[in-house]
Design an enzyme around this catalytic site. Sequence first.
Site, PDB file in Angstrom:
ATOM      1  CG  ASN A 153      22.281  19.432  11.093  1.00  0.00           C
ATOM      2  OD1 ASN A 153      23.294  19.907  11.243  1.00  0.00           O
ATOM      3  ND2 ASN A 153      22.396  17.956  10.797  1.00  0.00           N
ATOM      4  CE  LYS A 181      28.530  15.396   1.702  1.00  0.00           C
ATOM      5  NZ  LYS A 181      27.897  16.270   1.751  1.00  0.00           N
ATOM      6  CG  ASP A 217      27.216   8.485   7.210  1.00  0.00           C
ATOM      7  OD1 ASP A 217      26.070   7.996   6.543  1.00  0.00           O
ATOM      8  OD2 ASP A 217      27.990   9.380   6.820  1.00  0.00           O
ATOM      9  CB  ILE A 218      21.701   6.337   8.964  1.00  0.00           C
ATOM     10  CG1 ILE A 218      21.679   7.073  10.094  1.00  0.00           C
ATOM     11  CG2 ILE A 218      20.856   5.361   8.560  1.00  0.00           C
ATOM     12  CD1 ILE A 218      20.569   7.696  10.683  1.00  0.00           C
ATOM     13  CE  LYS A 234      17.705  25.419  32.001  1.00  0.00           C
ATOM     14  NZ  LYS A 234      16.621  26.529  32.558  1.00  0.00           N
ATOM     15  CB  ALA A 253      17.496  12.532   7.586  1.00  0.00           C
TER      16      ALA A 253
HETATM   17  N1  CTP Z   1      23.884  10.843   6.358  1.00  0.00           N
HETATM   18  C1  CTP Z   1      23.291   9.866   7.256  1.00  0.00           C
HETATM   19  N2  CTP Z   1      23.800   9.635   8.423  1.00  0.00           N
HETATM   20  C2  CTP Z   1      24.607  10.425   9.091  1.00  0.00           C
HETATM   21  C3  CTP Z   1      25.224  11.717   8.311  1.00  0.00           C
HETATM   22  C4  CTP Z   1      24.667  11.630   7.210  1.00  0.00           C
HETATM   23  O1  CTP Z   1      22.491   9.201   7.152  1.00  0.00           O
HETATM   24  N3  CTP Z   1      25.088  10.186  10.495  1.00  0.00           N
HETATM   25  C5  CTP Z   1      23.448  11.056   4.973  1.00  0.00           C
HETATM   26  C6  CTP Z   1      22.135  12.267   4.909  1.00  0.00           C
HETATM   27  O2  CTP Z   1      20.894  11.602   5.039  1.00  0.00           O
HETATM   28  C7  CTP Z   1      22.625  12.545   3.367  1.00  0.00           C
HETATM   29  C8  CTP Z   1      24.199  12.348   3.353  1.00  0.00           C
HETATM   30  O3  CTP Z   1      24.547  11.368   4.231  1.00  0.00           O
HETATM   31  O4  CTP Z   1      22.011  11.674   2.414  1.00  0.00           O
HETATM   32  C9  CTP Z   1      24.745  13.820   3.400  1.00  0.00           C
HETATM   33  O5  CTP Z   1      26.184  13.428   3.923  1.00  0.00           O
HETATM   34  P1  CTP Z   1      26.830  14.064   5.071  1.00  0.00           P
HETATM   35  O6  CTP Z   1      28.537  13.751   4.849  1.00  0.00           O
HETATM   36  O7  CTP Z   1      26.459  14.106   6.320  1.00  0.00           O
HETATM   37  O8  CTP Z   1      26.869  15.484   4.438  1.00  0.00           O
HETATM   38  P2  CTP Z   1      27.418  16.587   5.336  1.00  0.00           P
HETATM   39  O9  CTP Z   1      27.179  16.692   6.732  1.00  0.00           O
HETATM   40  O10 CTP Z   1      26.955  17.810   4.882  1.00  0.00           O
HETATM   41  O11 CTP Z   1      29.029  16.427   5.212  1.00  0.00           O
HETATM   42  P3  CTP Z   1      30.026  17.416   5.189  1.00  0.00           P
HETATM   43  O12 CTP Z   1      30.270  18.195   6.255  1.00  0.00           O
HETATM   44  O13 CTP Z   1      31.340  16.321   4.847  1.00  0.00           O
HETATM   45  O14 CTP Z   1      29.913  18.152   3.740  1.00  0.00           O
END
Ligand code: CTP
Length: 399
Positions: free
Chosen positions: A211, A338, A305-306, A289, A275
């Site tokens: 990302n 969120k 999702d942490i 590879k 993060a």
């Molecule tokens: N987060 C997390 N673990 C994940 C994904 C996200 O802890 N596997 C946390 C990020 O650190 C941040 C928040 O969740 O605090 C962001 O949400 P997220 O849903 O991941 O945002 P996007 O990926 O941008 O979601 P979307 O694509 O639905 O907009």
Amino acid sequence: MDNLNNKKILLIICGGIAAYKSLEIIRLLKKNNVIIKTILTKSGAEFVTPLSITSLSQSKVYQDLFSIENEAEMDHISLSRWADLILIAPATANTISKLANGNSDDLASTVTLASNKKIFIAPAMNVRMWDHRSTKDNIAKLKTYSYKLIGPKIGDMACGEYGEGKMSEPIEIVKELENYFKNLKKNNKLRAIVTAGPTNEYIDPVRFITNKSSGKQGYEIAKSLLKKGFDTTLISGPTNLEVNNDINLIKVETAEEMFQATLNSLPADVAVFSAAVGDYKVKKTSKEKIKKVDNLNLELEKNVDILNYISNHNSLRPKLVIGFAAETNNLEKYANKKLNEKNCDWIIANDVSNKKIGFNSDFNEVLIFYKNNDTEKLKYKPKSEISDEVVEKIINHLN
Ligand code: CTP
């Protein structure tokens, strides 16, 4: 001012008419049982004498970078490590410029550059010098390095002009220092976890999905938490950033590693999830590879999702859980979604369609969405200042 008792302060006095006020700072600090060492710059010595400083501080004045006597007693690195805090008062435009640009051509700038402690600067200069764009740029830079500014004030100047640039009064400066130590003490036992940076999800040994994230805002939050005395753990994906050794830095690469590190670091009073965790990982990472083919199909599966896991966990959940949202559109709608779906107390959201802020920039502008539907805007400023403000709100919330 009990919080100053037995603290070690390194006072750096630069050249300027306000240098005479430094003697009053020394007097006030001594009255509060502070142990003081002083560095007097070459131009500082044009305004106050080492003898007057020593008489008040009851300790030696350091003046030269290359002095056998100094090095035998305390070299410049030890001097910077010795202090609990460094105060530069008065800080001249020249010294501010040197510090902003990493110059170290005298003892004061060398010790400051080598320091791993909190540095306070009390600028004093003519109003035009203070208003000059170069000084403004230098000050903005120092703020991103987490220097804390005290003043300057508006008033009549020694040169006969009127405006902003007067050094703050000694009592105000000493109160700021006492406040700093008071906060450190108050928050000493609080534990904080911050996740920052991107994650790498491997396709094969040499390729990964990642990302866009510099990690800067998360690192700044960890630094601000540390400054306020939190026992701070920073769990970071790959970045080029560095932090003070006092932060417990855990480097990870994948979302799974970040998740495990977060679980291992709990319990905490506050967790800040800044993060940019990869939402997906490759279902079957190739051990070798992968050779080029016309169409490569990768099967992806969702990462844990942490934030969601921790904030919905009965016993693991910290008292305060803060998530981040980086959005290009519908900021408010998505941030609130969120906030609710991930059971956060706050969501810190920024608009990443604006190139001047967010990704990789040292500046940011954020909106904080609270559980009780309140919203607050932190206007465009250095990420270090945004972090200081966020941490101030964290402290208020926890207290
Ligand atoms: N987060 C997390 N673990 C994940 C994904 C996200 O802890 N596997 C946390 C990020 O650190 C941040 C928040 O969740 O605090 C962001 O949400 P997220 O849903 O991941 O945002 P996007 O990926 O941008 O979601 P979307 O694509 O639905 O907009």
